[in-house]
Design an enzyme around this catalytic site. Sequence first.
Site, PDB file in Angstrom:
ATOM      1  N   LYS A  29      25.094 -43.457  12.161  1.00 42.00           N
ATOM      2  CA  LYS A  29      25.544 -41.981  11.760  1.00 42.00           C
ATOM      3  C   LYS A  29      27.123 -41.942  11.881  1.00 42.00           C
ATOM      4  O   LYS A  29      27.803 -43.077  12.419  1.00 42.00           O
ATOM      5  CB  LYS A  29      24.854 -41.021  12.666  1.00 42.00           C
ATOM      6  CG  LYS A  29      23.393 -40.891  12.419  1.00 42.00           C
ATOM      7  CD  LYS A  29      22.735 -39.642  13.086  1.00 42.00           C
ATOM      8  CE  LYS A  29      21.448 -39.667  12.967  1.00 42.00           C
ATOM      9  NZ  LYS A  29      20.701 -38.386  13.568  1.00 42.00           N
ATOM     10  N   TYR A  69      17.548 -34.735   4.591  1.00 44.79           N
ATOM     11  CA  TYR A  69      16.795 -33.910   5.793  1.00 44.79           C
ATOM     12  C   TYR A  69      16.249 -32.705   5.164  1.00 44.79           C
ATOM     13  O   TYR A  69      16.025 -32.018   6.154  1.00 44.79           O
ATOM     14  CB  TYR A  69      17.956 -33.690   6.634  1.00 44.79           C
ATOM     15  CG  TYR A  69      18.236 -34.871   7.691  1.00 44.79           C
ATOM     16  CD1 TYR A  69      17.431 -35.461   8.566  1.00 44.79           C
ATOM     17  CD2 TYR A  69      19.774 -35.335   7.628  1.00 44.79           C
ATOM     18  CE1 TYR A  69      17.785 -36.523   9.411  1.00 44.79           C
ATOM     19  CE2 TYR A  69      20.037 -36.482   8.547  1.00 44.79           C
ATOM     20  CZ  TYR A  69      19.184 -36.914   9.371  1.00 44.79           C
ATOM     21  OH  TYR A  69      19.529 -37.899  10.196  1.00 44.79           O
ATOM     22  N   PHE A  73      19.032 -26.101  13.466  1.00 49.18           N
ATOM     23  CA  PHE A  73      20.144 -27.047  13.440  1.00 49.18           C
ATOM     24  C   PHE A  73      20.611 -27.626  12.119  1.00 49.18           C
ATOM     25  O   PHE A  73      21.394 -28.733  11.852  1.00 49.18           O
ATOM     26  CB  PHE A  73      20.112 -28.219  14.474  1.00 49.18           C
ATOM     27  CG  PHE A  73      18.602 -28.745  14.486  1.00 49.18           C
ATOM     28  CD1 PHE A  73      18.460 -29.874  13.761  1.00 49.18           C
ATOM     29  CD2 PHE A  73      17.598 -28.582  15.222  1.00 49.18           C
ATOM     30  CE1 PHE A  73      17.473 -30.563  13.249  1.00 49.18           C
ATOM     31  CE2 PHE A  73      16.427 -29.364  15.229  1.00 49.18           C
ATOM     32  CZ  PHE A  73      16.214 -30.266  14.179  1.00 49.18           C
ATOM     33  N   ARG A 116      12.271 -47.615  16.411  1.00 46.17           N
ATOM     34  CA  ARG A 116      12.238 -46.291  17.291  1.00 46.17           C
ATOM     35  C   ARG A 116      12.499 -46.498  18.673  1.00 46.17           C
ATOM     36  O   ARG A 116      13.394 -46.038  19.479  1.00 46.17           O
ATOM     37  CB  ARG A 116      10.967 -45.264  16.872  1.00 46.17           C
ATOM     38  CG  ARG A 116      10.881 -44.861  15.607  1.00 46.17           C
ATOM     39  CD  ARG A 116      11.927 -43.775  15.117  1.00 46.17           C
ATOM     40  NE  ARG A 116      11.855 -42.840  16.043  1.00 46.17           N
ATOM     41  CZ  ARG A 116      12.388 -41.617  15.848  1.00 46.17           C
ATOM     42  NH1 ARG A 116      12.928 -41.327  14.532  1.00 46.17           N
ATOM     43  NH2 ARG A 116      12.293 -40.470  16.667  1.00 46.17           N
ATOM     44  N   THR A 157      15.780 -38.908  20.933  1.00 47.12           N
ATOM     45  CA  THR A 157      16.718 -37.933  20.167  1.00 47.12           C
ATOM     46  C   THR A 157      17.834 -37.689  21.053  1.00 47.12           C
ATOM     47  O   THR A 157      18.728 -37.675  20.489  1.00 47.12           O
ATOM     48  CB  THR A 157      15.726 -36.920  19.557  1.00 47.12           C
ATOM     49  OG1 THR A 157      14.693 -37.409  18.799  1.00 47.12           O
ATOM     50  CG2 THR A 157      16.665 -36.135  18.529  1.00 47.12           C
ATOM     51  N   ARG A 164      20.890 -45.021  21.517  1.00 43.72           N
ATOM     52  CA  ARG A 164      21.385 -43.719  21.970  1.00 43.72           C
ATOM     53  C   ARG A 164      21.947 -43.601  23.285  1.00 43.72           C
ATOM     54  O   ARG A 164      22.687 -42.830  23.347  1.00 43.72           O
ATOM     55  CB  ARG A 164      20.238 -42.716  21.591  1.00 43.72           C
ATOM     56  CG  ARG A 164      19.878 -42.533  20.048  1.00 43.72           C
ATOM     57  CD  ARG A 164      18.870 -41.846  19.573  1.00 43.72           C
ATOM     58  NE  ARG A 164      18.996 -41.256  18.349  1.00 43.72           N
ATOM     59  CZ  ARG A 164      17.946 -40.794  17.617  1.00 43.72           C
ATOM     60  NH1 ARG A 164      16.726 -40.770  18.285  1.00 43.72           N
ATOM     61  NH2 ARG A 164      17.951 -40.271  16.327  1.00 43.72           N
ATOM     62  N   ASN A 176      24.040 -38.458  17.297  1.00 38.80           N
ATOM     63  CA  ASN A 176      23.107 -39.400  18.348  1.00 38.80           C
ATOM     64  C   ASN A 176      23.109 -40.804  17.775  1.00 38.80           C
ATOM     65  O   ASN A 176      22.090 -41.374  17.736  1.00 38.80           O
ATOM     66  CB  ASN A 176      21.941 -38.670  18.575  1.00 38.80           C
ATOM     67  CG  ASN A 176      20.986 -38.538  17.326  1.00 38.80           C
ATOM     68  OD1 ASN A 176      21.385 -38.735  16.333  1.00 38.80           O
ATOM     69  ND2 ASN A 176      19.836 -37.882  17.516  1.00 38.80           N
ATOM     70  N   HIS A 209      19.798 -43.100  13.033  1.00 39.80           N
ATOM     71  CA  HIS A 209      18.573 -42.368  12.302  1.00 39.80           C
ATOM     72  C   HIS A 209      17.641 -43.699  12.332  1.00 39.80           C
ATOM     73  O   HIS A 209      17.872 -44.813  12.006  1.00 39.80           O
ATOM     74  CB  HIS A 209      18.944 -41.878  11.175  1.00 39.80           C
ATOM     75  CG  HIS A 209      17.502 -41.598  10.250  1.00 39.80           C
ATOM     76  ND1 HIS A 209      16.961 -40.529  10.491  1.00 39.80           N
ATOM     77  CD2 HIS A 209      16.819 -42.330   9.490  1.00 39.80           C
ATOM     78  CE1 HIS A 209      15.859 -40.313   9.605  1.00 39.80           C
ATOM     79  NE2 HIS A 209      15.812 -41.577   9.108  1.00 39.80           N
ATOM     80  N   GLU A 254      12.352 -42.586   2.256  1.00 41.24           N
ATOM     81  CA  GLU A 254      13.916 -42.609   2.729  1.00 41.24           C
ATOM     82  C   GLU A 254      14.613 -43.864   2.059  1.00 41.24           C
ATOM     83  O   GLU A 254      15.622 -43.753   1.862  1.00 41.24           O
ATOM     84  CB  GLU A 254      13.930 -42.747   4.196  1.00 41.24           C
ATOM     85  CG  GLU A 254      13.424 -41.250   4.961  1.00 41.24           C
ATOM     86  CD  GLU A 254      13.578 -41.429   6.467  1.00 41.24           C
ATOM     87  OE1 GLU A 254      13.132 -40.357   7.116  1.00 41.24           O
ATOM     88  OE2 GLU A 254      13.980 -42.399   7.100  1.00 41.24           O
TER      89      GLU A 254
HETATM   90  P1  ADP Z   1      15.044 -38.279  15.421  1.00 37.43           P
HETATM   91  O1  ADP Z   1      16.450 -38.619  14.763  1.00 37.43           O
HETATM   92  O2  ADP Z   1      14.981 -38.738  16.714  1.00 37.43           O
HETATM   93  O3  ADP Z   1      13.834 -38.639  14.462  1.00 37.43           O
HETATM   94  P2  ADP Z   1      14.471 -35.579  14.583  1.00 37.43           P
HETATM   95  O4  ADP Z   1      13.745 -35.877  13.459  1.00 37.43           O
HETATM   96  O5  ADP Z   1      13.761 -34.555  15.480  1.00 37.43           O
HETATM   97  O6  ADP Z   1      15.075 -36.434  15.651  1.00 37.43           O
HETATM   98  O7  ADP Z   1      15.854 -34.679  14.293  1.00 37.43           O
HETATM   99  C1  ADP Z   1      16.684 -35.244  13.057  1.00 37.43           C
HETATM  100  C2  ADP Z   1      18.093 -35.228  13.655  1.00 37.43           C
HETATM  101  O8  ADP Z   1      18.312 -33.740  13.694  1.00 37.43           O
HETATM  102  C3  ADP Z   1      18.183 -35.705  15.050  1.00 37.43           C
HETATM  103  O9  ADP Z   1      18.428 -37.182  15.117  1.00 37.43           O
HETATM  104  C4  ADP Z   1      19.644 -35.027  15.375  1.00 37.43           C
HETATM  105  O10 ADP Z   1      20.659 -35.729  14.699  1.00 37.43           O
HETATM  106  C5  ADP Z   1      19.558 -33.536  14.897  1.00 37.43           C
HETATM  107  N1  ADP Z   1      18.831 -32.685  15.794  1.00 37.43           N
HETATM  108  C6  ADP Z   1      17.469 -32.627  16.405  1.00 37.43           C
HETATM  109  N2  ADP Z   1      17.148 -31.827  17.139  1.00 37.43           N
HETATM  110  C7  ADP Z   1      18.403 -31.254  17.323  1.00 37.43           C
HETATM  111  C8  ADP Z   1      18.842 -30.016  18.160  1.00 37.43           C
HETATM  112  N3  ADP Z   1      18.128 -29.385  18.911  1.00 37.43           N
HETATM  113  N4  ADP Z   1      20.160 -29.595  18.067  1.00 37.43           N
HETATM  114  C9  ADP Z   1      21.114 -30.328  17.102  1.00 37.43           C
HETATM  115  N5  ADP Z   1      20.890 -31.428  16.369  1.00 37.43           N
HETATM  116  C10 ADP Z   1      19.319 -31.958  16.412  1.00 37.43           C
HETATM  117 MG    MG Z   2      13.170 -38.046  12.838  1.00 37.23          MG
END
Ligand code: ADP
Ligand code: MG
Length: 139
Positions: free
Chosen positions: A11, A51, A59, A87, A93, A104, A114, A117, A128
């Site tokens: 990212k 997304y 968010f 993962r 996350t 992370r 973070n 992805h 994707e």
């Molecule tokens: P992951 O990337 O671990 O699969 P998610 O698919 O739940 O997580 O969310 C996608 C992305 O959205 C996260 O990697 C993060 O960048 C962002 N995100 C998730 N939850 C939050 C939150 N509570 N506040 C801000 N950004 C968030």
């Molecule tokens: Mg995800």
Amino acid sequence: MAIQRTLSIVKPDATAAGNIGAIVARFEAEGLRICAMKKVHLSLREAEGFYAVHSARPFFGELTTFMSSGPCVLIVLEGEDAILRNREIMGATNPAQAADGTLRKLFARSIGENAVHGSDAPETAATEIAYFFAGTELH
Ligand code: ADP
Ligand code: MG
């Protein structure tokens, strides 16, 4: 278990911080093979499309603005059980909850910014990868 492909994204936060090499080296050290890799600066529209599954989340605006704020590195990884393995290497996350040694934990600043992805299932991995790469770009 089977050989799988998955999409990883370094990212904008991790790319700007100079962590591309460390992250790619980690994937290779863990036995994941780089099938394809390119650095891109996503438009807001491209980030929103990628997304789209999160479009109803509070968010979403913050996430898509961040993902289009600077260049990313898009990577297709291949290996045994690659989706789950990636993962595990990424960690939770929220970096505050990520296990020691995960990408992370090492590189993420916050739950939003973070570092990486990773696709979460075979169907999302296929969608994707196809969002960013033509079949002829995968080696
Ligand atoms: P992951 O990337 O671990 O699969 P998610 O698919 O739940 O997580 O969310 C996608 C992305 O959205 C996260 O990697 C993060 O960048 C962002 N995100 C998730 N939850 C939050 C939150 N509570 N506040 C801000 N950004 C968030
Ligand atoms: Mg995800």
